[in-house]
Design a protein around this motif. Sequence first.
Motif, PDB file in Angstrom:
ATOM      1  N   ASP A   1     -20.738   8.230 -26.013  1.00  0.00           N
ATOM      2  CA  ASP A   1     -19.593   7.668 -25.287  1.00  0.00           C
ATOM      3  C   ASP A   1     -19.667   7.894 -23.787  1.00  0.00           C
ATOM      4  O   ASP A   1     -19.011   7.176 -23.022  1.00  0.00           O
TER       5      ASP A   1
ATOM      6  N   ARG B   1     -22.866   5.270 -20.140  1.00  0.00           N
ATOM      7  CA  ARG B   1     -22.035   4.628 -19.128  1.00  0.00           C
ATOM      8  C   ARG B   1     -22.620   4.781 -17.731  1.00  0.00           C
ATOM      9  O   ARG B   1     -22.297   4.012 -16.821  1.00  0.00           O
TER      10      ARG B   1
ATOM     11  N   ARG C   1     -24.523  -2.087 -12.007  1.00  0.00           N
ATOM     12  CA  ARG C   1     -23.539  -2.771 -11.173  1.00  0.00           C
ATOM     13  C   ARG C   1     -23.508  -2.235  -9.749  1.00  0.00           C
ATOM     14  O   ARG C   1     -22.520  -2.386  -9.028  1.00  0.00           O
TER      15      ARG C   1
ATOM     16  N   GLU D   1     -14.556   3.129 -12.397  1.00  0.00           N
ATOM     17  CA  GLU D   1     -14.295   3.417 -13.814  1.00  0.00           C
ATOM     18  C   GLU D   1     -15.146   2.489 -14.680  1.00  0.00           C
ATOM     19  O   GLU D   1     -14.873   1.295 -14.792  1.00  0.00           O
ATOM     20  N   PRO D   2     -16.217   3.005 -15.306  1.00  0.00           N
ATOM     21  CA  PRO D   2     -17.021   2.150 -16.183  1.00  0.00           C
ATOM     22  C   PRO D   2     -16.304   1.873 -17.491  1.00  0.00           C
ATOM     23  O   PRO D   2     -15.518   2.691 -17.974  1.00  0.00           O
ATOM     24  N   SER D   3     -16.575   0.735 -18.076  1.00  0.00           N
ATOM     25  CA  SER D   3     -15.971   0.373 -19.354  1.00  0.00           C
ATOM     26  C   SER D   3     -16.483   1.297 -20.467  1.00  0.00           C
ATOM     27  O   SER D   3     -17.542   1.916 -20.355  1.00  0.00           O
ATOM     28  N   ASP D   4     -15.712   1.364 -21.550  1.00  0.00           N
ATOM     29  CA  ASP D   4     -16.189   2.064 -22.739  1.00  0.00           C
ATOM     30  C   ASP D   4     -17.386   1.319 -23.309  1.00  0.00           C
ATOM     31  O   ASP D   4     -17.490   0.090 -23.193  1.00  0.00           O
TER      32      ASP D   4
ATOM     33  N   THR E   1     -16.830   0.998 -29.601  1.00  0.00           N
ATOM     34  CA  THR E   1     -15.544   0.714 -30.223  1.00  0.00           C
ATOM     35  C   THR E   1     -15.499   1.504 -31.518  1.00  0.00           C
ATOM     36  O   THR E   1     -16.248   1.209 -32.455  1.00  0.00           O
TER      37      THR E   1
END
Length: 212
Positions: free
Chosen positions: A36, A40, A47, A100-103, A106
């Motif tokens: 998790d 990331r 990016r 803030e990187p995305s998760d 899921t």
Amino acid sequence: VGFAATFPWSRARKLAGKTANLSAPGSSMYSHWTFDVLPRARLLEERGHPMSSFDNVVIFTRNPTFGFHGQGLAAIGVRPEQVVVVTDGDPVFEIEHLVEPSDVRTGYYAAPSVYAEVRRLFAGGPAPNTPAELIFLGRKNTNKRTVLNMDDVQPVLDRFGFATVYAEDWPIREFARIMNAARVIVGPHGAGLSNIVFCEPHARVMELYGPH
């Protein structure tokens, strides 16, 4: 505004410069940290935000002294002086520039690229002298998820030539090579089995579960 007013801003810790938030629930545990959090960093780099560009990198853990945290941070290029640890009792920050990187997962599911990134991060370590093909993953220093009838299980493992190994005894890079060389892995449900990410596709896994 009403929601923001509930925070104790008077004791907020100010983080100047550029901050990456890599905190994630459960990341005091190896599996959540590995899948998790660590991938990331690649998301940020792709990016235009390499880890070297941050003044602060926020992580969540109850115990920052666990060895796997330091090894993971080193693998993604985070220097010790960049690390800011947040705990359950200290969640309030004022941040000058937040990224803030995305998760990347899921629930417990992720794209193959997430697992490929974990393999890449820890690939290329020195191979142990005698990697075993048949492995039993033991559990140390815990009273959870232990095999209660180990006295019955051990003779069966010995008969088939299984070597007992403990993930805690090895640097992650070396343990990745042990898992990569294994063709059969047996062990009780727990964080150690997260390391099957380093296995080859033909490896077989027997996971032992309790009544729960």
